[in-house]
Design an enzyme around this catalytic site. Structure first.
Site, PDB file in Angstrom:
ATOM      1  N   GLU A  43       0.833  -1.209   0.000  1.00  0.00           N
ATOM      2  CA  GLU A  43       0.000   0.000   0.000  1.00  0.00           C
ATOM      3  C   GLU A  43       0.869   1.261   0.000  1.00  0.00           C
ATOM      4  O   GLU A  43       2.090   1.207   0.171  1.00  0.00           O
ATOM      5  CB  GLU A  43      -0.954  -0.039   1.197  1.00  0.00           C
ATOM      6  CG  GLU A  43      -1.900  -1.224   1.084  1.00  0.00           C
ATOM      7  CD  GLU A  43      -2.984  -1.257   2.153  1.00  0.00           C
ATOM      8  OE1 GLU A  43      -2.882  -0.504   3.147  1.00  0.00           O
ATOM      9  OE2 GLU A  43      -3.929  -2.052   1.969  1.00  0.00           O
ATOM     10  N   GLU A  54      -1.653 -10.269  -5.923  1.00  0.00           N
ATOM     11  CA  GLU A  54      -1.660 -11.099  -7.133  1.00  0.00           C
ATOM     12  C   GLU A  54      -0.801 -10.471  -8.223  1.00  0.00           C
ATOM     13  O   GLU A  54      -0.052 -11.150  -8.924  1.00  0.00           O
ATOM     14  CB  GLU A  54      -3.097 -11.274  -7.653  1.00  0.00           C
ATOM     15  CG  GLU A  54      -4.029 -12.016  -6.705  1.00  0.00           C
ATOM     16  CD  GLU A  54      -4.745 -11.101  -5.728  1.00  0.00           C
ATOM     17  OE1 GLU A  54      -4.193 -10.049  -5.357  1.00  0.00           O
ATOM     18  OE2 GLU A  54      -5.870 -11.452  -5.333  1.00  0.00           O
ATOM     19  N   CYS A  88      -6.940  -7.525 -10.981  1.00  0.00           N
ATOM     20  CA  CYS A  88      -6.013  -8.663 -10.966  1.00  0.00           C
ATOM     21  C   CYS A  88      -6.494  -9.777 -11.889  1.00  0.00           C
ATOM     22  O   CYS A  88      -5.675 -10.439 -12.541  1.00  0.00           O
ATOM     23  CB  CYS A  88      -5.830  -9.185  -9.551  1.00  0.00           C
ATOM     24  SG  CYS A  88      -4.873  -8.043  -8.523  1.00  0.00           S
TER      25      CYS A  88
END
Ligand code: THU
Length: 134
Positions: A43, A54, A88
């Site tokens: 983050e 992922e 993703c």
């Protein structure tokens, strides 16, 4: 817990950098040649720049020359287990819709083929237009 891919995804989850959401994700990919790669969510104070686990795993694999995958394991603390987000799914679709995805949560697991999570996916074959380009 004898699946090495699950163990690797758990290790990655422990390394998640998630000070803003507190939601920790670990992912692990098994390549066709047997190599294993992992990633965690990373983050950022500029929230929208956060990277999902992922996609971090895909970047790790591609960086080592692995672009064909058999399985992806995603470990979260979600119950029921969480499937990969839409972005993703699209990134994973680049490398094949047959990918087997196993989501692991604290009390259970769930699996899908990527193609079932992303029906009618936009893939490179769609880039060919029936009309000539301008
Ligand atoms: N996240 C992932 O790593 N993978 C997903 O498929 C969904 C969301 C991360 C992004 C962010 O760091 C946190 O989980 C909360 O959305």
């Amino acid at each position: 817990m004898d699946d090495p891919l699950v163990a690797l995804a758990r290790e990655a989850q422990a390394k998640a950098y998630a000070p803003y959401s507190g939601y920790r994700v670990g992912a692990a990919l098994e390549a066709d040649d047997g190599r294993l790669f992992s990633g965690c969510n990373v983050e950022n104070a500029s929230y929208g720049l956060s990277i999902c686990a992922e996609r971090a795993a895909v970047a790790a694999a591609v960086s080592q020359g692995a672009t064909r995958y058999r399985r992806l394991v995603v470990v979260t603390d979600s119950d029921p287990p969480a499937s990969p987000c839409g972005a993703c799914r699209q990134v994973l679709a680049e490398f094949g819709l047959d990918l087997e995805i196993l989501a692991v949560g604290p009390t259970g697991e769930h699996s899908w083929r990527l193609g079932a999570l992303l029906p009618d996916a936009f893939v490179s074959e769609r880039l060919t237009s029936r009309r000539p380009a301008n």
